[in-house]
Design an enzyme around this catalytic site. Sequence first.
Site, mmCIF file in Angstrom:
data_model
loop_
_atom_site.group_PDB
_atom_site.id
_atom_site.type_symbol
_atom_site.label_atom_id
_atom_site.label_comp_id
_atom_site.label_asym_id
_atom_site.label_seq_id
_atom_site.Cartn_x
_atom_site.Cartn_y
_atom_site.Cartn_z
ATOM 1 N N ASP A 46 -31.329 19.737 -37.261
ATOM 2 C CA ASP A 46 -32.509 20.078 -38.054
ATOM 3 C C ASP A 46 -33.554 18.971 -37.936
ATOM 4 O O ASP A 46 -33.373 17.886 -38.464
ATOM 5 C CB ASP A 46 -32.120 20.248 -39.529
ATOM 6 C CG ASP A 46 -33.311 20.640 -40.382
ATOM 7 O OD1 ASP A 46 -33.653 21.835 -40.394
ATOM 8 O OD2 ASP A 46 -33.925 19.745 -41.022
ATOM 9 N N TYR A 51 -41.285 14.886 -38.844
ATOM 10 C CA TYR A 51 -40.323 13.772 -38.773
ATOM 11 C C TYR A 51 -40.643 12.826 -37.621
ATOM 12 O O TYR A 51 -40.114 11.720 -37.564
ATOM 13 C CB TYR A 51 -38.877 14.277 -38.617
ATOM 14 C CG TYR A 51 -38.365 15.176 -39.722
ATOM 15 C CD1 TYR A 51 -39.066 15.336 -40.909
ATOM 16 C CD2 TYR A 51 -37.169 15.869 -39.583
ATOM 17 C CE1 TYR A 51 -38.601 16.175 -41.918
ATOM 18 C CE2 TYR A 51 -36.690 16.700 -40.589
ATOM 19 C CZ TYR A 51 -37.418 16.857 -41.745
ATOM 20 O OH TYR A 51 -36.947 17.693 -42.740
ATOM 21 N N LYS A 76 -39.759 22.572 -37.706
ATOM 22 C CA LYS A 76 -40.611 23.099 -38.784
ATOM 23 C C LYS A 76 -42.078 22.799 -38.533
ATOM 24 O O LYS A 76 -42.414 21.758 -37.961
ATOM 25 C CB LYS A 76 -40.206 22.477 -40.134
ATOM 26 C CG LYS A 76 -38.716 22.460 -40.378
ATOM 27 C CD LYS A 76 -38.353 21.914 -41.751
ATOM 28 C CE LYS A 76 -36.873 21.578 -41.800
ATOM 29 N NZ LYS A 76 -36.555 20.240 -41.290
ATOM 30 N N HIS A 109 -42.735 24.553 -43.255
ATOM 31 C CA HIS A 109 -42.113 23.438 -43.993
ATOM 32 C C HIS A 109 -42.340 23.525 -45.519
ATOM 33 O O HIS A 109 -41.433 23.274 -46.298
ATOM 34 C CB HIS A 109 -42.677 22.120 -43.439
ATOM 35 C CG HIS A 109 -41.733 20.971 -43.512
ATOM 36 N ND1 HIS A 109 -41.607 20.033 -42.525
ATOM 37 C CD2 HIS A 109 -40.866 20.587 -44.481
ATOM 38 C CE1 HIS A 109 -40.698 19.134 -42.873
ATOM 39 N NE2 HIS A 109 -40.241 19.445 -44.051
HETATM 40 P P1 NAD Z 1 -28.757 13.718 -47.550
HETATM 41 O O1 NAD Z 1 -28.441 14.363 -48.838
HETATM 42 O O2 NAD Z 1 -28.224 14.287 -46.295
HETATM 43 O O3 NAD Z 1 -28.314 12.202 -47.693
HETATM 44 C C1 NAD Z 1 -28.417 11.317 -46.623
HETATM 45 C C2 NAD Z 1 -28.055 9.910 -47.099
HETATM 46 O O4 NAD Z 1 -26.798 9.926 -47.766
HETATM 47 C C3 NAD Z 1 -27.901 8.956 -45.925
HETATM 48 O O5 NAD Z 1 -29.122 8.368 -45.598
HETATM 49 C C4 NAD Z 1 -26.897 7.951 -46.469
HETATM 50 O O6 NAD Z 1 -27.564 6.992 -47.247
HETATM 51 C C5 NAD Z 1 -26.042 8.793 -47.383
HETATM 52 N N1 NAD Z 1 -24.809 9.295 -46.728
HETATM 53 C C6 NAD Z 1 -24.707 10.191 -45.707
HETATM 54 N N2 NAD Z 1 -23.434 10.434 -45.414
HETATM 55 C C7 NAD Z 1 -22.692 9.673 -46.257
HETATM 56 C C8 NAD Z 1 -21.303 9.505 -46.433
HETATM 57 N N3 NAD Z 1 -20.418 10.166 -45.693
HETATM 58 N N4 NAD Z 1 -20.895 8.634 -47.394
HETATM 59 C C9 NAD Z 1 -21.769 7.970 -48.164
HETATM 60 N N5 NAD Z 1 -23.107 8.096 -48.046
HETATM 61 C C10 NAD Z 1 -23.561 8.950 -47.104
HETATM 62 O O7 NAD Z 1 -30.352 13.535 -47.508
HETATM 63 P P2 NAD Z 1 -31.582 13.884 -46.577
HETATM 64 O O8 NAD Z 1 -31.605 13.125 -45.323
HETATM 65 O O9 NAD Z 1 -32.742 13.800 -47.479
HETATM 66 O O10 NAD Z 1 -31.378 15.446 -46.245
HETATM 67 C C11 NAD Z 1 -30.692 15.897 -45.107
HETATM 68 C C12 NAD Z 1 -31.604 16.628 -44.168
HETATM 69 O O11 NAD Z 1 -32.278 17.688 -44.829
HETATM 70 C C13 NAD Z 1 -32.745 15.776 -43.618
HETATM 71 O O12 NAD Z 1 -32.332 14.855 -42.652
HETATM 72 C C14 NAD Z 1 -33.675 16.845 -43.122
HETATM 73 O O13 NAD Z 1 -33.207 17.349 -41.876
HETATM 74 C C15 NAD Z 1 -33.544 17.897 -44.212
HETATM 75 N N6 NAD Z 1 -34.616 17.778 -45.222
HETATM 76 C C16 NAD Z 1 -35.547 18.767 -45.294
HETATM 77 C C17 NAD Z 1 -36.579 18.717 -46.209
HETATM 78 C C18 NAD Z 1 -37.560 19.832 -46.286
HETATM 79 O O14 NAD Z 1 -38.577 19.694 -46.971
HETATM 80 N N7 NAD Z 1 -37.310 20.933 -45.642
HETATM 81 C C19 NAD Z 1 -36.693 17.616 -47.072
HETATM 82 C C20 NAD Z 1 -35.740 16.613 -46.988
HETATM 83 C C21 NAD Z 1 -34.700 16.715 -46.079
#
Ligand code: NAD
Length: 277
Positions: A46, A51, A76, A109
């Site tokens: 994704d 990004y 997106k 988005h």
């Molecule tokens: P997430 O909930 O996936 O959390 C990621 C964070 O959690 C990492 O940076 C790390 O600090 C921690 N983490 C990850 N794996 C872990 C583990 N196994 N143990 C402990 N800590 C851990 O947050 P995110 O990156 O905000 O969301 C995931 C994806 O969603 C993004 O990368 C993106 O692709 C998408 N996203 C989309 C939108 C949108 O507006 N459509 C907005 C935000 C994110």
Amino acid sequence: MSKVPPIILNNGVQMPQLGFGVWQVPDDEAFTAVGAALEAGYRSIDTAAAYGNEEGTGKAIARSGIPREELFVTTKLWNSDHGYDAALRAFDTSLEKLGLDHVDLYLIHWPLPAKDTAVDTYKALEKIYSEGRARAVGVSNFLPEHLERLIDATSVIPAVNQIELHPHLQQRAAREYHDEQGITTEAWSPLGQGKGLLEVPAVVAIAQKHNVTPAQVVLRWHVQLGNVAIPKSVTPSRIKENIDVFSFELDTEDMAAIRALNEDRRLGPDPAEFNEG
Ligand code: NAD
């Protein structure tokens, strides 16, 4: 290697239920992180124009040698590219950066309700879909009221709505509405960005009970709800850990304990008020 089961989208296209998100990963690091994810068995990635890492993502895909038909690539359309013509141009740019001739899923988005441009923009996505340059199209951050307006004014029901969703923001009304409309719910920030949620005593206790990690408990919860989830990590051990959620099951009691954690608390913007870009 974990095998990720597919969700069947409303047009019959299969989407892996667990994917890899690359928000906030710089382009060069995205090359490494996506490479590690593909190595660990992820087949769904994704990304987004906003990004700034479509190139790194595309290079990692090309380098992997994995047949294109085994991959599911989402990108997106950013807010500054709303509008029919701008959306068509933005899609071409994304494809070029990714180095692909089609994506599997193309999403708007944000809905930008104050601009009221979502319908025109989505009509461009319908054209892209009809040309086979996106195997499915959908939206992100749309509230049920935004979806309703879109569905009334266009002909292709979005395959997916990607929304903020984690145990502190369970989005029950949105999930119900999506189910009624045949729209797949995809959870962004599925781990609540790792902040606090993974230390919540109820989550830690369930993890201990199943001899897994808190992150695995939360991702398993998404899987059992029927969500698509796209956790992000740049740490190889966590990348592997986050896809290894298909060999244990949460029981009714575990699911109820997590259900009780809902606080309707957003980490990101409220789509009703976010109109930037
Ligand atoms: P997430 O909930 O996936 O959390 C990621 C964070 O959690 C990492 O940076 C790390 O600090 C921690 N983490 C990850 N794996 C872990 C583990 N196994 N143990 C402990 N800590 C851990 O947050 P995110 O990156 O905000 O969301 C995931 C994806 O969603 C993004 O990368 C993106 O692709 C998408 N996203 C989309 C939108 C949108 O507006 N459509 C907005 C935000 C994110």
